[in-house]
Design a protein around this motif. Structure first.
Motif, PDB file in Angstrom:
ATOM      1  N   GLU A 197       8.368   8.120   2.585  1.00  0.00           N
ATOM      2  CA  GLU A 197       8.079   8.371   3.994  1.00  0.00           C
ATOM      3  C   GLU A 197       6.683   8.960   4.184  1.00  0.00           C
ATOM      4  O   GLU A 197       5.988   8.608   5.134  1.00  0.00           O
ATOM      5  CB  GLU A 197       9.133   9.279   4.618  1.00  0.00           C
ATOM      6  N   TYR A 198       6.278   9.841   3.283  1.00  0.00           N
ATOM      7  CA  TYR A 198       4.907  10.345   3.334  1.00  0.00           C
ATOM      8  C   TYR A 198       3.922   9.188   3.160  1.00  0.00           C
ATOM      9  O   TYR A 198       2.910   9.103   3.857  1.00  0.00           O
ATOM     10  CB  TYR A 198       4.650  11.398   2.263  1.00  0.00           C
ATOM     11  N   VAL A 229      -0.051   5.288   5.431  1.00  0.00           N
ATOM     12  CA  VAL A 229      -0.439   3.908   5.712  1.00  0.00           C
ATOM     13  C   VAL A 229      -0.557   3.669   7.214  1.00  0.00           C
ATOM     14  O   VAL A 229      -1.487   3.011   7.680  1.00  0.00           O
ATOM     15  CB  VAL A 229       0.559   2.914   5.076  1.00  0.00           C
ATOM     16  N   SER A 230       0.363   4.240   7.989  1.00  0.00           N
ATOM     17  CA  SER A 230       0.329   4.024   9.438  1.00  0.00           C
ATOM     18  C   SER A 230      -0.909   4.665  10.083  1.00  0.00           C
ATOM     19  O   SER A 230      -1.290   4.292  11.186  1.00  0.00           O
ATOM     20  CB  SER A 230       1.594   4.569  10.092  1.00  0.00           C
ATOM     21  N   ARG A 231      -1.536   5.594   9.378  1.00  0.00           N
ATOM     22  CA  ARG A 231      -2.739   6.241   9.894  1.00  0.00           C
ATOM     23  C   ARG A 231      -4.018   5.689   9.259  1.00  0.00           C
ATOM     24  O   ARG A 231      -5.063   6.308   9.335  1.00  0.00           O
ATOM     25  CB  ARG A 231      -2.657   7.743   9.675  1.00  0.00           C
ATOM     26  N   GLU A 280       0.829  -1.206   0.000  1.00  0.00           N
ATOM     27  CA  GLU A 280       0.000   0.000   0.000  1.00  0.00           C
ATOM     28  C   GLU A 280       0.862   1.255   0.000  1.00  0.00           C
ATOM     29  O   GLU A 280       0.563   2.226  -0.698  1.00  0.00           O
ATOM     30  CB  GLU A 280      -0.953   0.026   1.192  1.00  0.00           C
ATOM     31  N   ALA A 281       1.961   1.246   0.752  1.00  0.00           N
ATOM     32  CA  ALA A 281       2.865   2.400   0.766  1.00  0.00           C
ATOM     33  C   ALA A 281       3.468   2.631  -0.619  1.00  0.00           C
ATOM     34  O   ALA A 281       3.616   3.778  -1.051  1.00  0.00           O
ATOM     35  CB  ALA A 281       3.963   2.196   1.801  1.00  0.00           C
ATOM     36  N   LEU A 282       3.792   1.557  -1.320  1.00  0.00           N
ATOM     37  CA  LEU A 282       4.334   1.681  -2.675  1.00  0.00           C
ATOM     38  C   LEU A 282       3.315   2.312  -3.615  1.00  0.00           C
ATOM     39  O   LEU A 282       3.644   3.211  -4.393  1.00  0.00           O
ATOM     40  CB  LEU A 282       4.753   0.304  -3.191  1.00  0.00           C
ATOM     41  N   VAL A 283       2.070   1.871  -3.519  1.00  0.00           N
ATOM     42  CA  VAL A 283       1.007   2.427  -4.371  1.00  0.00           C
ATOM     43  C   VAL A 283       0.800   3.913  -4.065  1.00  0.00           C
ATOM     44  O   VAL A 283       0.711   4.741  -4.968  1.00  0.00           O
ATOM     45  CB  VAL A 283      -0.306   1.633  -4.196  1.00  0.00           C
TER      46      VAL A 283
END
Length: 97
Positions: A63-64, A69-71, A26-29
């Motif tokens: 990082e953004y 994703v962490s939120r 998901e972070a990659l997308v």
């Protein structure tokens, strides 16, 4: 197949790896979705810019994306996790035959 029931059938370590892989995906997308936004912004020379900023802008986007994703993200990780768990339980059921 119920994801909670299927995840109980595999080890906690495998569930943690699947969860991490889904979040990484998901972070990659999200990072790819952020790329056009960052490429359209011009940083003035006084505030930075230059080749150094261009070299590290991809890391900032990642990082953004990880922060998003962490939120909670966009919900992509939940769908990927469900698919990976289903694949994992299907593979373990086939190997037990």
């Amino acid at each position: 197949m119920d994801v909670a029931a299927a995840s109980a059938a595999i080890s906690p370590a495998a569930t943690a790896r699947i969860d991490r892989a889904a979040q990484d995906f998901e972070a990659l997308v999200i990072a790819q979705l952020l790329a056009p936004i960052f490429s359209s912004v011009e940083t003035p020379g006084l505030a930075g810019g230059g080749p150094g900023e261009k070299a590290f802008s991809g890391l900032l986007q990642e990082e953004y994306a990880r922060s998003i994703v962490s939120r909670g993200g966009f919900g992509i990780a939940d769908q990927v996790k469900a698919a990976l768990i289903e694949l994992q339980t299907g593979a373990s059921q086939l190997s037990s035959l």
